[in-house]
Motif scaffolding. Sequence first.
Motif, PDB file in Angstrom:
ATOM      1  N   GLU A 144       0.833  -1.206   0.000  1.00 35.28           N
ATOM      2  CA  GLU A 144       0.000   0.000   0.000  1.00 35.28           C
ATOM      3  C   GLU A 144       0.868   1.257   0.000  1.00 35.28           C
ATOM      4  O   GLU A 144       0.586   2.225  -0.720  1.00 35.28           O
ATOM      5  CB  GLU A 144      -0.916   0.003   1.220  1.00 35.28           C
ATOM      6  CG  GLU A 144      -2.074  -0.968   1.137  1.00 35.28           C
ATOM      7  CD  GLU A 144      -2.941  -0.942   2.378  1.00 35.28           C
ATOM      8  OE1 GLU A 144      -4.158  -1.160   2.252  1.00 35.28           O
ATOM      9  OE2 GLU A 144      -2.398  -0.722   3.481  1.00 35.28           O
ATOM     10  N   ASP A 166      -9.365   7.292  -6.505  1.00 37.02           N
ATOM     11  CA  ASP A 166     -10.150   6.697  -5.422  1.00 37.02           C
ATOM     12  C   ASP A 166      -9.858   5.208  -5.494  1.00 37.02           C
ATOM     13  O   ASP A 166     -10.213   4.558  -6.496  1.00 37.02           O
ATOM     14  CB  ASP A 166     -11.645   6.963  -5.623  1.00 37.02           C
ATOM     15  CG  ASP A 166     -11.989   8.434  -5.503  1.00 37.02           C
ATOM     16  OD1 ASP A 166     -11.358   9.121  -4.682  1.00 37.02           O
ATOM     17  OD2 ASP A 166     -12.878   8.890  -6.252  1.00 37.02           O
ATOM     18  N   TRP A 167      -9.204   4.650  -4.481  1.00 38.56           N
ATOM     19  CA  TRP A 167      -8.689   3.299  -4.646  1.00 38.56           C
ATOM     20  C   TRP A 167      -8.834   2.449  -3.389  1.00 38.56           C
ATOM     21  O   TRP A 167      -9.038   2.946  -2.279  1.00 38.56           O
ATOM     22  CB  TRP A 167      -7.213   3.341  -5.047  1.00 38.56           C
ATOM     23  CG  TRP A 167      -6.294   3.971  -4.027  1.00 38.56           C
ATOM     24  CD1 TRP A 167      -6.189   5.301  -3.741  1.00 38.56           C
ATOM     25  CD2 TRP A 167      -5.364   3.292  -3.177  1.00 38.56           C
ATOM     26  NE1 TRP A 167      -5.246   5.503  -2.758  1.00 38.56           N
ATOM     27  CE2 TRP A 167      -4.715   4.287  -2.394  1.00 38.56           C
ATOM     28  CE3 TRP A 167      -5.004   1.965  -2.992  1.00 38.56           C
ATOM     29  CZ2 TRP A 167      -3.726   3.976  -1.453  1.00 38.56           C
ATOM     30  CZ3 TRP A 167      -4.024   1.655  -2.061  1.00 38.56           C
ATOM     31  CH2 TRP A 167      -3.405   2.659  -1.301  1.00 38.56           C
ATOM     32  N   CYS A 168      -8.731   1.151  -3.599  1.00 37.90           N
ATOM     33  CA  CYS A 168      -8.796   0.165  -2.525  1.00 37.90           C
ATOM     34  C   CYS A 168      -7.877  -0.988  -2.900  1.00 37.90           C
ATOM     35  O   CYS A 168      -7.899  -1.467  -4.037  1.00 37.90           O
ATOM     36  CB  CYS A 168     -10.229  -0.325  -2.347  1.00 37.90           C
ATOM     37  SG  CYS A 168     -10.407  -1.700  -1.190  1.00 37.90           S
ATOM     38  N   CYS A 224      -6.836  -4.779  -1.311  1.00 32.87           N
ATOM     39  CA  CYS A 224      -7.242  -5.688  -0.245  1.00 32.87           C
ATOM     40  C   CYS A 224      -6.747  -7.107  -0.501  1.00 32.87           C
ATOM     41  O   CYS A 224      -6.346  -7.458  -1.622  1.00 32.87           O
ATOM     42  CB  CYS A 224      -8.763  -5.682  -0.077  1.00 32.87           C
ATOM     43  SG  CYS A 224      -9.647  -6.177  -1.555  1.00 32.87           S
ATOM     44  N   ASN A 246     -15.020  -7.821  -4.854  1.00 35.36           N
ATOM     45  CA  ASN A 246     -14.546  -6.465  -5.164  1.00 35.36           C
ATOM     46  C   ASN A 246     -14.605  -6.170  -6.660  1.00 35.36           C
ATOM     47  O   ASN A 246     -13.669  -5.609  -7.247  1.00 35.36           O
ATOM     48  CB  ASN A 246     -13.125  -6.264  -4.634  1.00 35.36           C
ATOM     49  CG  ASN A 246     -13.072  -6.127  -3.141  1.00 35.36           C
ATOM     50  OD1 ASN A 246     -13.414  -5.074  -2.583  1.00 35.36           O
ATOM     51  ND2 ASN A 246     -12.674  -7.196  -2.466  1.00 35.36           N
TER      52      ASN A 246
END
Length: 288
Positions: A68, A81-83, A85, A274
């Motif tokens: 990350e 805008d991010w994720c 996981c 996701n």
Amino acid sequence: MSQKVEELILKFSCDDQPGIVASVASLFSLQGFNIRESSQFEDVTTKRFFMRTLLESVEGPKSLHDVESAFHSIADRYRMDWCLCDGRKKAKVLIAVSQWGHCLNNLLNSWKRGTLPVEIVGVVSNHEEMRSLTEWYSVPYHYLPVTKETKREQEAQILKVMGDAGAELLVLARYMQILSDDLCRALAGRAINIHHSFLPGFKGAKPYHQAYDRGVKLIGATAHYVTAELDEGPIIEQAVERVTHANSPEELVELGRDTEAVVLQRAVRWHAENRILLNGGKTVVFTR
């Protein structure tokens, strides 16, 4: 201690511009990851770019925190805008239901068979009818009756059950209560509803009867994220079933049940994997 991962799912959106995909691929290559699956989409009307990528480490377990941190430079450059996981972590799900069990049974059965990649941590209901079905699957059942006067307290109990169980998603599997604006805001992007109509048509109560009165030839079901505006949330999945003038409202209800169950299961699956990105009041869904 930083979480160790061997599979990652990255999803993001940003303004479209040259070099995004190349920058992402290069960074993860340097981090020791191989791309197993990747999908991209540009909304030509808004010039917004969307991407979901499944990555696999070729160098053994990696620190999620370190990955990350490395990705922040690209995310900041493109104002994403991010994720990011763990691709192997199963989402914990709480199901809400009233007196109709077809959607609940389909979710529980798929989960039990291992074909729905979630962990169902409980069922909440304002009725007792679904207790025996739920407990047959060895899932905790929470009876939370509600009246107009006790709605705030009952919804606080739902949030407590979610918190105690670590649930990340609330699934309204024919839960015949309208959530308050406060609960909708608290669960923004984390609550999915199945509406027994092909939205935006026939909103609110008794949509099959509304469809019958209009003489429709197709009935449908819609899974969408819950918002404070009734049946207006971003649509995730829909399907239809052909009917005729000879079908009664009761027959429309019966015919629609299988469609509702299938549509809701797909939406829950795609959320858990996701695969859904919000695009204003719409969604981008990378099914494969």
